[in-house]
Scaffold this active site. Structure first.
Site, PDB file in Angstrom:
ATOM      1  N   ARG A  21     -24.318 -41.115  20.349  1.00 18.47           N
ATOM      2  CA  ARG A  21     -24.709 -42.052  19.286  1.00 18.47           C
ATOM      3  C   ARG A  21     -24.891 -43.457  19.842  1.00 18.47           C
ATOM      4  NH1 ARG A  21     -20.881 -38.907  16.398  1.00 18.47           N
ATOM      5  NH2 ARG A  21     -19.269 -40.510  16.598  1.00 18.47           N
ATOM      6  N   SER A  38     -15.767 -27.090  19.920  1.00 19.92           N
ATOM      7  CA  SER A  38     -15.646 -27.751  18.625  1.00 19.92           C
ATOM      8  C   SER A  38     -15.081 -26.817  17.554  1.00 19.92           C
ATOM      9  CB  SER A  38     -17.031 -28.226  18.192  1.00 19.92           C
ATOM     10  OG  SER A  38     -16.963 -29.490  17.618  1.00 19.92           O
ATOM     11  N   CYS A  42      -6.720 -26.305  14.428  1.00 16.94           N
ATOM     12  CA  CYS A  42      -5.703 -26.514  13.392  1.00 16.94           C
ATOM     13  C   CYS A  42      -5.825 -25.469  12.273  1.00 16.94           C
ATOM     14  CB  CYS A  42      -5.831 -27.912  12.787  1.00 16.94           C
ATOM     15  SG  CYS A  42      -5.806 -29.202  14.043  1.00 16.94           S
ATOM     16  N   PRO A 276     -11.309 -45.266  38.660  1.00 13.80           N
ATOM     17  CA  PRO A 276     -12.148 -46.044  37.734  1.00 13.80           C
ATOM     18  C   PRO A 276     -13.351 -45.281  37.172  1.00 13.80           C
ATOM     19  CG  PRO A 276     -12.301 -46.896  39.997  1.00 13.80           C
ATOM     20  CD  PRO A 276     -11.222 -45.871  39.992  1.00 13.80           C
TER      21      PRO A 276
HETATM   22  C1  LIG Z   1      -2.702 -23.394  16.085  1.00 15.62           C
HETATM   23  C2  LIG Z   1      -2.790 -24.894  16.171  1.00 15.62           C
HETATM   24  C3  LIG Z   1      -2.651 -25.636  15.014  1.00 15.62           C
HETATM   25  C4  LIG Z   1      -2.706 -27.024  15.080  1.00 15.62           C
HETATM   26  N1  LIG Z   1      -2.581 -27.737  13.919  1.00 15.62           N
HETATM   27  C5  LIG Z   1      -2.656 -29.072  13.966  1.00 15.62           C
HETATM   28  C6  LIG Z   1      -2.588 -29.828  12.774  1.00 15.62           C
HETATM   29  O1  LIG Z   1      -2.484 -29.267  11.673  1.00 15.62           O
HETATM   30  N2  LIG Z   1      -2.638 -31.182  12.870  1.00 15.62           N
HETATM   31  C7  LIG Z   1      -2.769 -31.815  14.080  1.00 15.62           C
HETATM   32  O2  LIG Z   1      -2.830 -33.048  14.112  1.00 15.62           O
HETATM   33  N3  LIG Z   1      -2.872 -31.129  15.221  1.00 15.62           N
HETATM   34  C8  LIG Z   1      -2.814 -29.776  15.192  1.00 15.62           C
HETATM   35  N4  LIG Z   1      -2.930 -29.067  16.355  1.00 15.62           N
HETATM   36  C9  LIG Z   1      -3.052 -29.801  17.625  1.00 15.62           C
HETATM   37  C10 LIG Z   1      -4.488 -30.218  17.879  1.00 15.62           C
HETATM   38  O3  LIG Z   1      -5.318 -29.100  17.761  1.00 15.62           O
HETATM   39  C11 LIG Z   1      -4.576 -30.816  19.269  1.00 15.62           C
HETATM   40  O4  LIG Z   1      -3.737 -31.948  19.309  1.00 15.62           O
HETATM   41  C12 LIG Z   1      -5.970 -31.251  19.623  1.00 15.62           C
HETATM   42  O5  LIG Z   1      -6.877 -30.171  19.540  1.00 15.62           O
HETATM   43  C13 LIG Z   1      -6.001 -31.814  21.048  1.00 15.62           C
HETATM   44  O6  LIG Z   1      -7.298 -32.124  21.427  1.00 15.62           O
HETATM   45  P1  LIG Z   1      -7.718 -32.094  22.957  1.00 15.62           P
HETATM   46  O7  LIG Z   1      -9.163 -32.442  22.988  1.00 15.62           O
HETATM   47  O8  LIG Z   1      -6.783 -32.885  23.761  1.00 15.62           O
HETATM   48  O9  LIG Z   1      -7.508 -30.586  23.410  1.00 15.62           O
HETATM   49  P2  LIG Z   1      -8.092 -29.247  22.800  1.00 15.62           P
HETATM   50  O10 LIG Z   1      -8.646 -29.474  21.433  1.00 15.62           O
HETATM   51  O11 LIG Z   1      -7.044 -28.221  22.954  1.00 15.62           O
HETATM   52  O12 LIG Z   1      -9.295 -28.919  23.769  1.00 15.62           O
HETATM   53  C14 LIG Z   1      -9.123 -28.737  25.131  1.00 15.62           C
HETATM   54  C15 LIG Z   1     -10.188 -27.789  25.641  1.00 15.62           C
HETATM   55  O13 LIG Z   1     -10.324 -27.991  27.027  1.00 15.62           O
HETATM   56  C16 LIG Z   1     -10.640 -26.748  27.615  1.00 15.62           C
HETATM   57  N5  LIG Z   1     -10.338 -26.836  29.043  1.00 15.62           N
HETATM   58  C17 LIG Z   1      -9.135 -27.080  29.613  1.00 15.62           C
HETATM   59  N6  LIG Z   1      -9.232 -27.115  30.955  1.00 15.62           N
HETATM   60  C18 LIG Z   1     -10.529 -26.886  31.248  1.00 15.62           C
HETATM   61  C19 LIG Z   1     -11.241 -26.806  32.451  1.00 15.62           C
HETATM   62  N7  LIG Z   1     -10.654 -26.946  33.639  1.00 15.62           N
HETATM   63  N8  LIG Z   1     -12.582 -26.569  32.402  1.00 15.62           N
HETATM   64  C20 LIG Z   1     -13.205 -26.412  31.202  1.00 15.62           C
HETATM   65  N9  LIG Z   1     -12.565 -26.469  30.024  1.00 15.62           N
HETATM   66  C21 LIG Z   1     -11.255 -26.712  30.036  1.00 15.62           C
HETATM   67  C22 LIG Z   1      -9.767 -25.773  26.858  1.00 15.62           C
HETATM   68  O14 LIG Z   1     -10.294 -24.455  26.942  1.00 15.62           O
HETATM   69  C23 LIG Z   1      -9.822 -26.328  25.443  1.00 15.62           C
HETATM   70  O15 LIG Z   1     -10.793 -25.665  24.644  1.00 15.62           O
HETATM   71  C24 LIG Z   1      -2.901 -27.673  16.316  1.00 15.62           C
HETATM   72  C25 LIG Z   1      -3.065 -26.916  17.490  1.00 15.62           C
HETATM   73  C26 LIG Z   1      -3.026 -25.542  17.416  1.00 15.62           C
HETATM   74  C27 LIG Z   1      -3.211 -24.735  18.669  1.00 15.62           C
END
Ligand SMILES: Cc1cc2nc3c(=O)[nH]c(=O)nc-3n(C[C@H](O)[C@H](O)[C@H](O)COP(=O)(O)OP(=O)(O)OC[C@H]3O[C@@H](n4cnc5c(N)ncnc54)[C@H](O)[C@@H]3O)c2cc1C
Length: 555
Positions: A21, A38, A42, A276
């Site tokens: 964007r 995507s 949760c 960086p």
């Molecule tokens: C069952 C469940 C319920 C939840 N409920 C809630 C809720 O109700 N409220 C709330 O606030 N939070 C909730 N959470 C937590 C929330 O989903 C996470 O805090 C959030 O998704 C974190 O975002 P992120 O981008 O850091 O990681 P994620 O959304 O987990 O995404 C990380 C992605 O990186 C990918 N990845 C990792 N390493 C590599 C690599 N080397 N190469 C390529 N891809 C890679 C993984 O496959 C994954 O898909 C929940 C989580 C789960 C599992």
């Protein structure tokens, strides 16, 4: 400029979308090792419960829709295995073999991994985590295939959501929790309300005990047995491992990026790592807690999404000002909602932060309007009245109050500010004195010295010998009271001050009632009569929730 994002869910995809964007010129590549990007992680527990029946509802976007709407190059099934920081290239395992991809700016959003404690048997096919769409599908398949008994290891947010989901599907569920109570981030007096709700819905709880192994069952009736540290064995067709998450930072560590003591990636105020050209967001990074000032990971979707957005801003030259994290969180447990923001009492004590806490049990809307539900609410304040944290459990209106407290915390509000908040009111929605206002009034009284409080953990404090004065009605007192307590209903107190003085015999007076309101009125009478008195915060409702083992006398 080529921006490469590792991880295509909350933080990573927010970053990629925002970057587009802001810049039509950048080349933006998202690498995701899983099958989906995507997706609504949760929502996974609600797919297990069948409230979200169609898996496609969880797939918020696809690589095709993201290409069409945002011209993003999203590659699923692509796992980054190494970062060459000098060459600014990535080694990527793809469905067609290993490839190398260069970057100008790299964003790490790899999320967290489920903690796997060193227990034998976690590799058995009965044991599952709940982190991805395929995980949820596998658990659903086991339930559909006839799993009748489940053991959930860990009573945190995801463990409770999994337990609720499985119970809703008719599975017999036992939760094992090593900590002293379910939902450990919640203070004990609220957690026991959640515990009771689990019990009322037939979920068995084994609390304060560890699982020591999962073993194949010798009995054809069930697939496995979970062995506990006391030697007891629980039959299970399905085990859900939900004992917490840990930042997924092996890639960052191998690349030599700076990590904090908790193993999370260190970032600066614009989410830039020690390199960086590399930024990091989400569950994998270290953030600063707004109240305690302590650094550590906060694995929540809201912070991850906002950080992703800000990292894109920073990469594209904008100034960002991230706020420290409050850890605002909420969970549904059958008919209850439990929510929190800021620091718990336990966290404040651990951080050595001076505070006082008020407990109250107001209705979620005007008591005279049908359907008022009680909210159990705690809020902690610095001695001068600045809000430090709030928690609540109830059947209705909890989300609204905790969101107001979260906003108040972000704004640095005090008891005076809470007392003066002008919140929407009509009888079906709230009260003219909303629970948030009431919290402010109580804390104002404490700060002003008009209210002195005593707490459940002082009950057995032998050094602090005091007269327990119960100011409930005679009938309430007869139904159950503290051993040795003197009963004088608050309406009779002014006439019986001499009795109190005689019974106290120079000791302080600890006043109590059902919820802390009548004892506050009594405290005002006693303190103005020159007695050293204090009112039980939250009354017997809080005391019995904090000390469930307590036996009340009925003599
Ligand atoms: C069952 C469940 C319920 C939840 N409920 C809630 C809720 O109700 N409220 C709330 O606030 N939070 C909730 N959470 C937590 C929330 O989903 C996470 O805090 C959030 O998704 C974190 O975002 P992120 O981008 O850091 O990681 P994620 O959304 O987990 O995404 C990380 C992605 O990186 C990918 N990845 C990792 N390493 C590599 C690599 N080397 N190469 C390529 N891809 C890679 C993984 O496959 C994954 O898909 C929940 C989580 C789960 C599992």
């Amino acid at each position: 400029m080529r921006i490469v994002v590792i991880g295509g869910v909350a933080g990573g995809m927010s970053c990629a979308a925002r970057a587009r964007r802001l810049s039509e010129d950048a080349e933006i590549v998202v690498l995701e090792r899983g099958e989906y990007v995507s997706f609504a992680n949760c929502g996974l527990p609600y797919h297990v419960s069948d409230e979200i029946q169609d898996r496609r509802a969880l797939l918020v976007q696809t690589p095709t829709s993201l290409r069409a709407a945002l011209n993003l190059d999203v590659r699923t099934g692509h796992e980054v295995t190494a970062i060459d920081r000098e060459a600014k290239t990535l080694a990527v395992r793809t469905p067609d073999g290993v490839a190398t991809l260069g970057y100008d700016a790299l964003v790490l959003a790899p999320g967290a991994r489920a903690v796997r404690p060193p227990l034998a048997g976690l590799d058995l096919p009965t044991v599952h985590t709940l982190r991805t769409v395929p995980d949820a599908e596998r658990i659903r398949a086991m339930v559909a295939g006839g799993a009748r008994r489940a053991v959930v290891l860990g009573a945190g947010f995801i463990g409770l959501e999994a337990a609720e989901a499985l119970r809703t599907r008719g599975v017999d569920v036992t939760i094992i929790e090593l900590a002293a109570h379910v939902l450990p981030p919640l203070d004990v007096e609220l957690a026991s309300v959640v515990d009771a709700e689990l019990g009322a819905h037939g979920v068995h709880r084994r609390i304060g005990i560890a699982a020591s192994a999962v073993e194949l069952s010798p009995n054809a009736d069930h697939a496995a047995e979970v062995v506990l540290s006391d030697g007891s064995r629980l039959p299970a067709d399905l085990v859900v491992l939900s004992v917490g998450v840990r930042p997924d930072t092996a890639l960052a560590a191998d690349a030599g990026l700076a990590l904090g003591p908790t193993g999370a990636i260190r970032v600066d105020g614009s989410f830039r790592t020690s390199d960086p050209s590399i930024w990091a967001v989400g569950d994998a990074i270290e953030v600063t807690n707004a109240v305690t000032g302590l650094a550590g990971p906060v694995p929540l979707a809201g912070p991850a999404n906002r950080q992703g957005r800000m990292a894109a801003d920073a990469i594209l030259g904008r100034t960002v000002r991230p706020a420290p994290v409050l850890g605002t969180a909420i969970v549904r447990v059958f008919g209850l909602t439990a929510a929190m923001t800021g620091a718990s009492q336990a966290a404040l004590a651990a951080a050595g932060i001076e505070h006082f806490t008020v407990h109250l049990h107001p209705g979620h809307h005007a008591a005279y309007f049908p359907g008022a539900e009680q909210i159990h609410l705690t809020a902690s304040f610095a001695p001068e009245g600045r809000l430090l944290g709030a928690q609540a459990v109830g059947r209705d209106g909890v989300d609204k109050r905790i969101d107001v407290f979260a906003t108040a915390l972000r704004a640095g509000m005090t008891a005076d500010d809470l007392a003066e908040l002008e919140l929407a009111y009509a009888p079906p929605f709230g009260s003219a004195k909303d629970p948030v206002n009431m919290t402010g009034f109580m804390a104002q009284n404490v700060v002003a010295g008009d209210l002195a409080l005593w707490y459940p953990d002082e009950l057995d404090d032998g050094e602090n010998d005091a007269l327990d004065l119960d100011v409930r009605s005679r009938r309430e007192f007869a139904r159950g009271h503290l051993t040795g307590a003197l009963n004088i209903p608050h309406t009779k107190l002014r006439d019986r001050l001499a009795d109190v003085v005689a019974a106290a015999d120079g000791r302080p007076v600890r006043v109590l009632c059902a919820s802390g309101f009548r004892s506050y009125l009594a405290h005002r009478v006693l303190s103005q009569a020159g007695l050293d008195s204090a009112s039980l915060s939250g009354g017997l409702t809080t005391l019995l929730a904090a000390r469930p083992e307590l036996d009340l006398a009925t003599d």
